[in-house]
Design an enzyme around this catalytic site. Structure first.
Site, PDB file in Angstrom:
ATOM      1  N   HIS A  19      78.510  71.868  46.426  1.00 47.43           N
ATOM      2  CA  HIS A  19      79.032  72.754  47.465  1.00 47.43           C
ATOM      3  C   HIS A  19      79.184  72.066  48.824  1.00 47.43           C
ATOM      4  O   HIS A  19      78.758  72.614  49.845  1.00 47.43           O
ATOM      5  CB  HIS A  19      78.105  73.966  47.631  1.00 47.43           C
ATOM      6  CG  HIS A  19      77.956  74.813  46.416  1.00 47.43           C
ATOM      7  ND1 HIS A  19      76.872  75.645  46.203  1.00 47.43           N
ATOM      8  CD2 HIS A  19      78.759  74.962  45.331  1.00 47.43           C
ATOM      9  CE1 HIS A  19      77.011  76.267  45.046  1.00 47.43           C
ATOM     10  NE2 HIS A  19      78.151  75.872  44.500  1.00 47.43           N
ATOM     11  N   PRO A  20      79.773  70.882  48.909  1.00 51.76           N
ATOM     12  CA  PRO A  20      79.932  70.258  50.229  1.00 51.76           C
ATOM     13  C   PRO A  20      80.768  71.142  51.156  1.00 51.76           C
ATOM     14  O   PRO A  20      81.779  71.715  50.735  1.00 51.76           O
ATOM     15  CB  PRO A  20      80.636  68.931  49.923  1.00 51.76           C
ATOM     16  CG  PRO A  20      81.271  69.122  48.583  1.00 51.76           C
ATOM     17  CD  PRO A  20      80.380  70.064  47.846  1.00 51.76           C
TER      18      PRO A  20
END
Length: 614
Positions: free
Chosen positions: A527-528
């Site tokens: 989930h950057p």
């Protein structure tokens, strides 16, 4: 042997029918126009939505650029989520060696999967539909982003959604007319035990996307429809790909945004071995994701002045591009059981399972990455009513089957993976994926070179802030509480004692052991976010304003997970789609959600369950 061959042929036959009659390649263009009104870069969770919404008006010409092409056909099979990583449909980024963690990984380097095909990471993710906590968005608004409170963004979540759960349809928090199908996944013994355990511990069973987020979910909701992954490509591009005013171009790698006199006027891209220039009459919109969008901005001369000058790139705008990198990290808490409580990895390879899926769209292959069951919790470190811990329950063990080859799949060093296999091979059990949803650590993205084909340097600085370890430790303790309930004891649940090579001579289960293991074995949950931060115009840490316009540059916006000031407390696909829905209204000057009614109890206080800690 003949029977197995016969069954294999049947499976192949139905698979052939499935992939040839349901997996439709998108209609792409070979020759591009010189000019379009809007150029959208990236066809992922945000870009596909924008292409759909902006091209709804036939007077708008829209070009959608995708660096990849059609996805690997296996992406449609929900249980194949891990298998499609490190294929041609994945960018397969690698982070820089970490100073404060990751001894389990070869050279302390973790692999970051990101979608490189139509639908982007919505075609690679684990399909969990989760919006985050209402306080996430209220805090965005309080932090200098008016128009982004929970009350403001909820209608955009609802606009996209077509939720098939009849109970949830009635609570006022869900949409039923959108293109994005959201459905329930069948339960296993493990999931039933999880629900019972939660009740023993005093947690409510809730709709995590409803009024409250704290608690456990009865219905594991995923972007799956009729047994297939429902990516943004399938939801938003398939139905509109024949619009004459929408051109979709694959294998198109954008090198930079062309900026003249403080205005974005087009893009330079590589396609088919040629460098092309395409102009934009109205706007260029970057939706290349939390890695791709900052890389393109930096290559365009938009970023920290010192870094750009060190790379020999003329500075167009001195902005903190690439800063504020956030990600959700996890640690695994694993347990033996005396019977199977879910689907084993070998179940996925069984001819019976493949036949069941091909014929009926049911069975183990329907389970998104074998994850069934979610919970959100508040540790003792969390002061407000937000969650800071998420559980993803996986009713199997990563080291259960050598065929999975988790060592190479996750870049784990041979010694560590050998330990995992030694304790888990051919054993029954389950894995609690303990996720830190409100990380305090912040990372950075920088260019490695000025070659757009060369990946940037990704340094998430995992666990740089000691508070992150404290919260993950509390998460492990909550997981152990669940495993110690009567609901799990009936299956003979016991913790798996792993002699972590990085943590010698530390008693298993002690706080010191777990703190060491967290540092050694922390893992990304893909989930950057946050690398082109949204904020007030006078916020020196912001790259875009609350209307997602790049500060100081006309005709240029960023619309994807990179604009999130603080990562939401949950999985990021649904929030990214919401961002794109709202952005379309901002770009077009419309209000497409004016007729969506908000739930009657949206302003009522939440019910906060206790934290069952020792």
């Amino acid at each position: 042997m003949r029977l197995q061959l016969f069954l294999a042929l049947i499976v192949f036959f139905f698979a052939w029918i499935y992939f040839n009659n349901q997996q439709h390649p998108l209609q792409t263009v070979e020759v591009l126009n010189e000019t379009y009104d809007y150029i959208v870069v990236g066809s992922g969770s945000a870009g596909a939505v924008l292409a759909n919404r902006l091209s709804k008006d036939p007077s708008n010409s829209v070009l959608l650029l995708e660096a990849g092409t059609d996805c690997n056909p296996l992406v449609d099979v929900p249980a194949a989520a891990a298998i499609v990583q490190q294929t041609e449909s994945d960018w397969s980024y690698r982070i820089t060696p970490q100073e404060t963690c990751c001894n389990t990984y070869r050279d302390k380097v973790m692999i970051w999967p990101r979608g490189k095909c139509f639908g982007g990471s919505s075609s690679l993710n684990y399909m969990i539909y989760c919006r985050g906590n209402r306080h996430d968005y209220d805090n965005w608004a309080k932090g200098g982003c008016p128009g982004w409170s929970y009350r403001d963004v909820l209608p955009y979540f609802m606009k996209s959604e077509n939720n098939l759960n009849e109970e949830y349809q009635k609570n006022g928090y869900h949409g039923t007319q959108g293109e994005l199908y959201v459905s329930d996944i069948g339960t296993t013994l493990g999931h039933e035990a999880f629900l019972e355990a939660g009740k023993e511990l005093g947690y409510p069973v809730i709709d995590i996307n409803g009024r409250n987020q704290l608690g456990i979910t009865k219905n594991h909701q995923s972007t799956v429809y009729r047994g297939q992954r429902w990516s943004t490509a399938r939801a938003f591009l398939d139905p509109v790909q024949t619009r004459s005013n929408l051109h979709i171009a694959d294998n198109a790698l954008v090198h930079r945004v062309i900026i003249e006199n403080g205005r974005a006027v087009g893009v330079e891209l590589g396609r088919g071995g040629k460098v092309l220039t395409v102009k934009a009459n109205k706007e260029v919109i970057l939706s290349a994701g939390a890695i791709g969008s900052p890389q393109i901005l930096l290559l365009s001369g938009i970023g920290p002045k010192e870094h750009l000058e060190s790379m020999g790139i003329p500075v167009v705008a001195d902005l903190p591009v690439g800063e504020n990198l956030q990600d959700h990290v996890t640690v695994l808490s694993e347990y033996y059981t005396n019977v199977s409580v879910g689907h084993s990895l070998e179940d996925l390879e069984a001819i019976k399972s493949q036949l069941q899926y091909a014929l009926f769209r049911s069975g183990p292959l329907l389970s998104p990455g074998l994850v069934e069951g979610l919970g959100f919790f508040r540790s003792k470190w969390q002061e407000d009513n937000n969650s800071d811990i998420e559980f993803n329950m996986m009713w199997t063990l990563f080291g259960q089957s050598k065929k999975f080859d988790g060592g190479n799949r996750y870049n784990i060093n041979p010694e560590s993976w050998k330990q995992i296999e030694a304790t888990q091979e051919n054993r029954f059990g389950f894995t609690t994926i303990v996720m830190l949803v409100r990380p305090n650590s912040r990372g950075v993205i920088r260019l490695k070179s000025t070659d757009p084909k060369e990946y940037p340097l990704l340094n998430p600085r995992y666990l740089h802030d000691e508070r992150d370890i404290d919260v993950l430790l509390e998460g492990v303790k909550i997981a152990n509480k669940f495993a110690s309930t009567n609901a799990f004891k009936r299956y003979g649940t016991t913790p798996i004692v792993l002699a972590d090579p990085s943590c010698p001579n530390l008693p298993f289960g002690s706080d010191d052991y777990w703190k060491c293991r967290i540092r050694s074995n922390v893992h990304t949950l893909y989930h950057p976010s946050g690398t082109c931060k949204m904020g007030a115009v006078d916020d020196p840490t912001a790259v875009v304003d609350p209307e997602l316009r790049v500060k100081g540059i006309q005709g240029l916006r960023v619309v994807d997970a990179s604009i999130m000031p603080v990562i939401p407390s949950g999985n990021t696909n649904a929030p990214t789609i919401m961002v794109a829905e709202k952005a379309a209204d901002l770009i077009l000057g419309t209000n497409s959600v004016k007729d969506i009614r908000l739930p009657a109890d949206i302003g009522e206080p939440e019910t906060i369950p206790p934290a069952p800690l020792p």
